[in-house]
Design an enzyme around this catalytic site. Structure first.
Site, PDB file in Angstrom:
ATOM      1  N   TYR A 123       0.814  -1.212   0.000  1.00 57.93           N
ATOM      2  CA  TYR A 123       0.000   0.000   0.000  1.00 57.93           C
ATOM      3  C   TYR A 123       0.854   1.272   0.000  1.00 57.93           C
ATOM      4  CZ  TYR A 123      -3.976  -3.002   1.386  1.00 57.93           C
ATOM      5  OH  TYR A 123      -4.944  -3.960   1.450  1.00 57.93           O
ATOM      6  N   LYS A 175       4.915 -13.776   4.446  1.00 54.98           N
ATOM      7  CA  LYS A 175       4.843 -14.683   3.294  1.00 54.98           C
ATOM      8  C   LYS A 175       6.256 -14.803   2.720  1.00 54.98           C
ATOM      9  CE  LYS A 175       2.355 -17.135   0.341  1.00 54.98           C
ATOM     10  NZ  LYS A 175       1.527 -18.315   0.693  1.00 54.98           N
ATOM     11  N   ASP A 209      -1.360 -17.365   4.906  1.00 50.83           N
ATOM     12  CA  ASP A 209      -2.517 -18.211   4.568  1.00 50.83           C
ATOM     13  C   ASP A 209      -2.854 -19.165   5.713  1.00 50.83           C
ATOM     14  OD1 ASP A 209       0.041 -18.757   3.574  1.00 50.83           O
ATOM     15  OD2 ASP A 209      -0.647 -20.349   2.263  1.00 50.83           O
ATOM     16  N   ASP A 233      -4.361  -5.340   6.986  1.00 53.13           N
ATOM     17  CA  ASP A 233      -5.659  -4.808   6.575  1.00 53.13           C
ATOM     18  C   ASP A 233      -6.684  -5.935   6.537  1.00 53.13           C
ATOM     19  OD1 ASP A 233      -7.553  -3.077   5.577  1.00 53.13           O
ATOM     20  OD2 ASP A 233      -6.850  -3.217   3.505  1.00 53.13           O
TER      21      ASP A 233
END
Ligand code: NAD
Length: 338
Positions: A123, A175, A209, A233
């Site tokens: 972002y 990740k 995940d 978020d």
């Protein structure tokens, strides 16, 4: 001496829930000097600017603001005032605590503080199109920016927040198995800082995940969570869902120079002006603000009263399954503050 605080009632239900919150806070007996300031759609109409200079000056002076939700035009129109404030004051840490308040729901014993990096990651706003042949927009690239300094300050903030709130464990979500450089830098920074907190705060790592699934299966095993902007978020809304939606979830945006506290929900235009909005999230945001300025005792009193009102279930607003008005809900809290 009175404590100066910038108060931005905001748009839609903002003024209603802000009034209720101010009444609850005044009942603590604290001497708060509210500096009322305008922002959002109403400010754009009244002052010709959705973020008037006087509002910025007030926050620069007080360094603490309690803010109602602000309407943001979709697509066209002025830039989100929430984003402008975040950039202007470098509010790098977004803190969202959520805990189970209503017994008998699907998820009991949830008590998680999610800490999200607020200024970098996917972002950061670094995007561009790539021209291929005659097609100017054949591809688009967004940069997932992670800096060592940015990772350090949010992870250190998360550890310090955990210590200050008497928490036991910090889970770093990443990740790095796929995004080996950007997420890898975030993870490595976390591992390095974790070594300083051995014996004080337990540290664990989760891949995003797997984390999304484990939050549904065993949410009670998580304590404080820190992650990069986009993952934060998404996870923060997932966690809000675990505790029954946005009506009772507050948030804080914290930087070195200022801190802005708010409800997580928006302006609720469908019920604005009817006096039936739930002021709970805004009241909890005010509690976070009181803790930030060292008034933990008053925050504890308000939290206990709010918990009691929600647990008893006699005076609830419509979103919580009751029929009470905003004022009646606030009055019930005030009546239980001892
Ligand atoms: P919203 O959160 O305003 O409303 C979603 C639903 O939740 C509506 O049905 C609403 O009635 C209900 N709701 C929300 N808060 C409630 C409360 N306190 N009590 C009872 N019911 C409540 O989300 P939206 O409709 O997507 O957004 C409306 C506007 O708010 C948009 O302009 C958006 O940009 C803005 N917004 C602002 C902020 C902020 O300033 N922090 C955050 C989110 C959305």
């Amino acid at each position: 001496m009175a404590i100066p605080i910038t108060l931005i009632p905001g748009d839609g239900i903002g003024p209603e829930i802000t009034d209720a919150t101010v009444r609850v806070l005044e009942h603590t007996g604290l001497d708060l000097a509210w500096e009322r300031a305008a922002a959002g759609a109403a400010a754009a109409v009244e002052h010709g600017d959705p973020l008037p200079a006087a509002t910025i000056e007030s926050i620069e002076r007080t360094r603490v603001a309690l803010k109602g939700p602000l309407a943001t035009p979709v697509g066209e129109g002025y830039r989100s005032v929430n984003v402008s404030l975040r950039v202007r004051f470098d509010l790098f840490a977004n803190v969202r605590p959520a805990h189970t308040m209503r017994p008998g729901g699907r998820f009991e014993r949830v008590d998680i503080i999610l800490i999200r990096e607020n200024t970098e990651g996917l972002y950061s706003g670094v995007e561009h199109y790539v021209k291929i042949g005659a097609d100017d927009r054949a591809a688009a690239e967004s940069v997932a920016l992670v800096t060592r300094a940015g990772a350090e300050r949010i992870i250190r903030f998360a550890f310090e927040h955990a210590v200050a709130r008497g928490r036991r464990k910090l889970t770093l979500v990443h990740k790095a198995n796929i995004l080996k450089l950007s997420q890898g830098l975030f993870l490595d920074t976390g591992r390095r800082i974790a070594a300083e907190y051995v014996g004080k705060i337990q540290f664990e790592e989760r891949i995003i995940d797997a984390m999304a699934m484990q939050l549904i299966l065993t949410p009670e095993t998580f304590d404080v969570v820190v992650t990069t902007n986009m993952f934060g978020d998404i996870l923060s809304d997932e966690i809000a869902g675990l505790v029954g939606g946005l009506g009772l979830v507050p948030g804080a945006n914290i930087g070195e120079r200022a801190a802005i506290f708010e409800a997580v929900h928006g302006t609720a235009p469908d019920i604005a002006g009817q006096g039936i909005a739930n002021p709970g999230a805004q009241i909890l945001a005010a509690c976070m603000m009181l803790e930030h300025i060292g008034q933990e005792g008053c925050a504890r009193t308000i939290r206990a009263a709010l918990d009691q009102v929600v647990r008893e279930g006699w005076t609830l607003t419509r979103d919580l399954g009751g029929t009470a008005t905003t004022r009646e809900f606030a009055d019930a809290i005030i009546a239980r503050m001892t």
